[in-house]
Design an enzyme around this catalytic site. Structure first.
Site, PDB file in Angstrom:
ATOM      1  N   GLU A  18       0.883  -1.177   0.000  1.00  0.00           N
ATOM      2  CA  GLU A  18       0.000   0.000   0.000  1.00  0.00           C
ATOM      3  C   GLU A  18       0.913   1.218   0.000  1.00  0.00           C
ATOM      4  O   GLU A  18       1.578   1.499   1.005  1.00  0.00           O
ATOM      5  CB  GLU A  18      -0.885  -0.002   1.256  1.00  0.00           C
ATOM      6  CG  GLU A  18      -1.833  -1.177   1.352  1.00  0.00           C
ATOM      7  CD  GLU A  18      -2.959  -1.117   0.329  1.00  0.00           C
ATOM      8  OE1 GLU A  18      -3.174  -0.047  -0.262  1.00  0.00           O
ATOM      9  OE2 GLU A  18      -3.610  -2.150   0.116  1.00  0.00           O
ATOM     10  N   CYS A  50      -2.257   9.136   2.997  1.00  0.00           N
ATOM     11  CA  CYS A  50      -1.962   8.661   1.640  1.00  0.00           C
ATOM     12  C   CYS A  50      -3.070   9.088   0.678  1.00  0.00           C
ATOM     13  O   CYS A  50      -2.834   9.328  -0.504  1.00  0.00           O
ATOM     14  CB  CYS A  50      -1.806   7.147   1.623  1.00  0.00           C
ATOM     15  SG  CYS A  50      -3.202   6.287   2.374  1.00  0.00           S
TER      16      CYS A  50
END
Ligand code: NAD
Length: 529
Positions: free
Chosen positions: A256, A290
């Site tokens: 990720e 993010c």
């Protein structure tokens, strides 16, 4: 469960417990980003120590797996209860090591409590044996079964921006699947992850299948060598190193990585909602998410009004060291070098002709601070619109129409998530389908992460694999396909030795009859025109 060759290989590499700890243990300091003071000194786990920890939890894992889903959920439920009871304490620990405001810090423990319940109530169903029917009638005599068994030891390597969620969000499905988990939290913010592992051992009294190893790249690398599966969350650059290192032992990874999430504001949007969404999506957690909204594309007719309102709204936000009274909206930046990157992006945009409407500089004094910043008239010649900024900065660009917005949104090496702001949900969904991203929020921001039901992962340089949803637990398992007879078996099957012309031809004819299309073709009576 019997060890496989792969786990044996990993086991062979692990020293016996006690072999690993080096006499002069190295340490590193954890700082309070609001003033730079040292709050704790932590021991580095050497590669030997990592091997020792992995070997230890590997030893306890078979019993954890054998106890079954309900019992595992009971244990994790006790951790959930402890986390609810100690949510304030956990938020204090996190605020100290990250410089977060209270509202951001308080979000993390309840999120993991919800995750425990999500997986606890579904893991058994998600990982139940599957019995798909054979697509081929010739194999209807067989029973087909797919089973799921956990990788014995899952290594989780996590970043500094959500030190609790990103250490434990992936650990929970791995644990529910029956794996043991070793977490390597960011060396910038390890304290809350350590505290929960301590609570698991000392307060909950949980089995020895969850631990934390501390340090930076060397410790993370050692965990890749020792664990059977690696869940990595962090930057694109480190993600590539992790994948390279994992190739040496053919250890599967799920990555990720970073993002550069766009928001598209269509001219029919509820303007005030779009402004508030951009401010929150871009600046929550001081822009260190993010999935932060880092770039906004606004249709021409509403552009001027949008940037004016956004600048006002962001200008009103309160930034400073928070306590538990929710008096601040934005905190410090957690990782000192990130302030440099943010500053570079803003200066680059300024030099290339963008307008800095509010913010645009570091804050004076001790600690790592950067003002919440809105940049208007940005374009893709500027780093702030193409590189991950990971700070409190929102770049805004005017676009002619939705097509141009989609083109600009897709003009990125990243593809984590995106937002489309519009009153016309159907049209916004059509636009979302054209975006090269793993998730899209319509008339909203960031929400998809909280929906454990949906896969969360990135396209392009934003990652490999997904967390959450059914696949979010299956990824921690190896599948086994078991083929069994439905009926008593004869001495030999028609396909076996010795080969004979007639049975082989008969099988070929049946195969053709089943798979060719059109009666003449099925019967082999000539070619179709
Ligand atoms: P980072 O890549 O610098 O570090 C992440 C982790 O990897 C840390 O624990 C670090 O110690 C470890 N590490 C560093 N080098 C390593 C190596 N060679 N081998 C093994 N481990 C190593 O990332 P960061 O600065 O901590 O976090 C910020 C980044 O994380 C941003 O790019 C952000 O977008 C990304 N992120 C992604 C998600 C997501 O879900 N996609 C969520 C949060 C953050």
């Amino acid at each position: 469960m019997e060890p496989t060759a792969a786990t044996e290989r990993k086991r062979d590499r692990s020293p016996a417990p006690g072999d690993g700890a080096s006499p002069g243990v190295e340490t590193f300091e954890v700082h309070d980003p609001t003033d730079g003071s040292v709050i704790e000194t932590v021991d580095v786990a050497s590669p030997g120590r990592v091997a020792e920890v992995v070997a230890r939890v590997r030893g306890a894992q078979p019993e954890w797996e054998a106890m079954g889903f309900r019992q595992r959920y009971r244990w994790l439920g006790r951790l959930r209860d402890w986390m609810f009871d100690n949510a304030d304490h956990l938020a204090d620990v996190m605020q100290a090591e990250t410089g977060k405001v209270r509202a951001d810090a308080e979000l993390e423990a309840p999120f993991i409590c919800d995750a425990i319940n999500y997986w606890g109530e579904r893991a058994e169903r998600f990982l139940a044996d599957e019995t798909p029917p054979s697509h081929n009638p010739m194999f209807k005599v067989k029973r087909l079964r797919i089973t799921y068994s956990p990788y014995p030891v899952v290594g989780v390597i996590s970043p500094w921006n959500f030190p609790l969620i990103l250490a434990y969000d992936d650990a929970m499905p791995a644990l529910m699947a029956g794996a043991a988990v070793v977490i390597k939290p960011s060396e910038v913010t390890p304290l809350v992850a350590i505290e929960i592992a301590r609570a698991w051992k000392e307060e909950v009294g949980g089995p020895d299948i969850l631990d934390v190893v501390n340090g930076a790249a060397e410790t993370g690398g050692a965990l890749i060598d020792e664990a059977d599966f690696i869940q990595f969350t962090g930057s694109e650059k480190t993600g590539k190193s992790v994948m390279r290192r994992a190739a040496d032992t053919l250890t599967p990874v799920s990555l990720e990585l970073g993002g550069k999430d766009p928001m598209i504001v269509l001219s029919d949007a509820n303007l005030e909602r779009a402004v508030n969404a951009a401010a929150f999506g871009g600046l929550a957690n001081t822009g260190q998410i993010c999935m932060s909204i880092e770039r906004v594309y606004v249709e021409e007719p509403i552009y001027d009004e949008f940037v004016a309102q956004l600048a006002d709204r962001v200008g009103e936000l309160r930034q400073g060291r928070d306590d538990d009274s929710f008096k601040q909206d934005l905190g410090a930046m957690t990782f000192p070098p990130q302030v440099e990157i943010v500053s570079d992006h803003v200066e680059d945009a300024r030099q290339k002709g963008a307008r800095i409407l509010t913010g645009g500089k570091r804050k004076d004094g001790a600690g790592d601070w950067y003002e919440p910043t809105v940049i208007a008239d940005a374009d893709h010649s500027m780093r702030v619109m193409v590189d991950e900024t990971f700070g409190p900065v929102i770049g805004v660009m005017k676009v002619k129409d939705a097509d141009e917005a989609v083109r600009m949104a897709n003009d990125s090496s990243y593809g984590l998530s995106a937002s489309v702001m519009s009153r016309d949900t159907q049209r916004a969904e059509q636009i979302a389908r054209r975006l090269e991203v793993g998730a899209a929020n319509i008339d909203d921001v960031l929400t998809n992460y909280f929906l454990q039901d949906l896969p969360m992962g990135g396209w392009k340089s934003s990652g490999v694999g997904f967390r959450h949803g059914e696949y979010g637990i299956k990824r921690f398992c190896r599948t086994e396909a078991i083929v069994s007879p439905r009926f008593p078996q004869g001495k030999r099957d028609p396909l076996w030795f010795p080969y004979k012309r007639r049975p082989r031809r008969a099988i070929a004819a049946v195969f053709r009859f089943l798979n060719a299309r059109g009666l003449r073709n099925r019967l082999g009576l000539g070619k179709r025109r």
